[in-house]
Scaffold this active site. Structure first.
Site, short mmCIF file in Angstrom:
data_model
loop_
_atom_site.label_atom_id
_atom_site.label_comp_id
_atom_site.label_asym_id
_atom_site.label_seq_id
_atom_site.Cartn_x
_atom_site.Cartn_y
_atom_site.Cartn_z
N HIS A 38 -1.49 3.93 -1.34
CA HIS A 38 -1.50 4.48 0.02
C HIS A 38 -2.93 4.84 0.44
CE1 HIS A 38 1.19 6.73 3.13
NE2 HIS A 38 0.15 6.14 3.71
N THR A 55 -14.35 5.33 4.63
CA THR A 55 -15.48 5.89 5.38
C THR A 55 -15.30 5.73 6.89
OG1 THR A 55 -16.68 3.80 5.13
CG2 THR A 55 -17.13 5.54 3.51
N ALA A 56 -14.36 4.89 7.30
CA ALA A 56 -14.11 4.73 8.74
C ALA A 56 -13.34 5.92 9.31
CB ALA A 56 -13.32 3.44 9.00
N GLU A 79 7.29 7.57 -3.51
CA GLU A 79 5.83 7.70 -3.46
C GLU A 79 5.45 9.15 -3.73
OE1 GLU A 79 2.53 7.22 -0.01
OE2 GLU A 79 3.83 5.47 -0.28
N ASP A 97 0.83 -1.20 0.00
CA ASP A 97 0.00 0.00 0.00
C ASP A 97 0.86 1.25 0.00
OD1 ASP A 97 -2.52 1.42 0.14
OD2 ASP A 97 -1.99 1.92 2.21
#
Length: 299
Positions: free
Chosen positions: A274, A280-281, A255, A250
């Protein structure tokens, strides 16, 4: 002058903690122009807008009354170099536990069960039925066993796999012992899946180096949901191109990953951009954390 500079308006944080007035809050999302200097002059508590740290840290020299910086990230490696002397830095430990653990599970299951290959086959109309590794009966080693590691373990256990916990120092945990980092060389060859959750520091940069990767068993999967630079990308590429291990990442180094970077096309590799935290949490947990931190702040 505002005492608090936050990325969310007071009504989103309602009810505000005792002693915190909406009139004392200035709002800045990190994308629009920042408040006027006369507003910034009184800011003592500054919550950095999520996913906008580059713009947010540039504002630090303009906050002469600043006492506390609050991030909405667990990692603070990109903030520490910019922190003014005497200012307290508070991270968001616990905020991303659910979302990051959920993505780690997704990466593990998708990689083991060959979902990327099946997605490609679907696009080509190919029916290719074959055996794939299951998570059941596998050993998952969590390197960097903190709150996210514990959340990941809770999600792993129903899958009938064994979990090995590794942290900076040995200790007891509710579900079993946590091994010290100096035991890692002996533990790595036992793991089918190695999940990286260590913070990025001077000591953990290239934590997963050539020697680390060489100790992983043939066919093992490396999952990085920590920071890209905890893995030596050159060493990882060599292992991936040999076909000896797989990876689910991820985070990467560099990056964002350039479009022409060979990691995109390395065999047995799944990459997400990433996205461990942004789900939504995030927002309900961010608001609860920020409200609690405002309540604990003493003007």
């Amino acid at each position: 002058m505002a005492r608090y500079l936050l990325p969310y308006p007071p009504e989103q944080l309602a009810p505000l903690p005792a002693g915190v007035s909406a009139d004392d809050i200035a709002v800045w999302d990190g994308a629009s122009p920042p408040p006027e200097q006369q507003v910034l002059d009184g800011v003592e508590f500054y919550c950095l807008p999520y996913m906008r740290h580059a713009a947010a840290v540039a504002l630090l020299p303009r906050l002469p009354a600043l006492r506390t910086v609050q991030t909405l990230t667990a990692g603070v490696d990109d903030v520490l170099p910019h922190l003014p002397p005497g200012v307290t830095l508070q991270n968001a430990r616990g905020l991303h536990d659910a979302s990051t653990a959920e993505l780690a599970m997704t990466l593990i299951l998708a990689s083991l069960r060959g979902i990327p290959q099946f997605v490609g086959n679907q696009a080509d109309g190919v029916w290719d039925q074959h055996f794939r590794p299951a998570l059941a009966d596998r050993t998952v080693l969590i390197a960097g066993y903190g709150s996210i590691g514990a959340a990941l373990e809770a999600r792993l256990l129903p899958f009938e796999c064994a979990v090995v916990r590794v942290a900076r120092s040995a200790r007891s945990a509710p579900l079993g012992p946590v091994h010290a980092l100096d035991e890692l060389p002996a533990l790595l060859p036992t793991a089918d899946v190695v999940v990286l959750l260590v913070p990025l520091t001077g000591q953990t940069r290239h934590f997963a180096d050539a020697a680390f990767l060489a100790r992983m068993k043939d066919g093992a999967l490396l999952v990085n949901v920590a920071r890209g630079a905890v893995v030596d990308t050159k060493a990882l590429l060599a292992e991936l191109e040999s076909g000896r291990i797989g990876a689910a990442l991820d985070v990467t180094d560099p990056e964002p990953l350039p479009a022409d970077h060979p990691l995109w096309h390395a065999p047995n590799t799944l990459i997400t951009p990433h996205v461990g935290g942004p789900s939504t949490a995030f927002l309900p947990r961010a608001l609860r954390l920020l409200n609690a931190q405002l309540a604990a702040f003493r003007p």
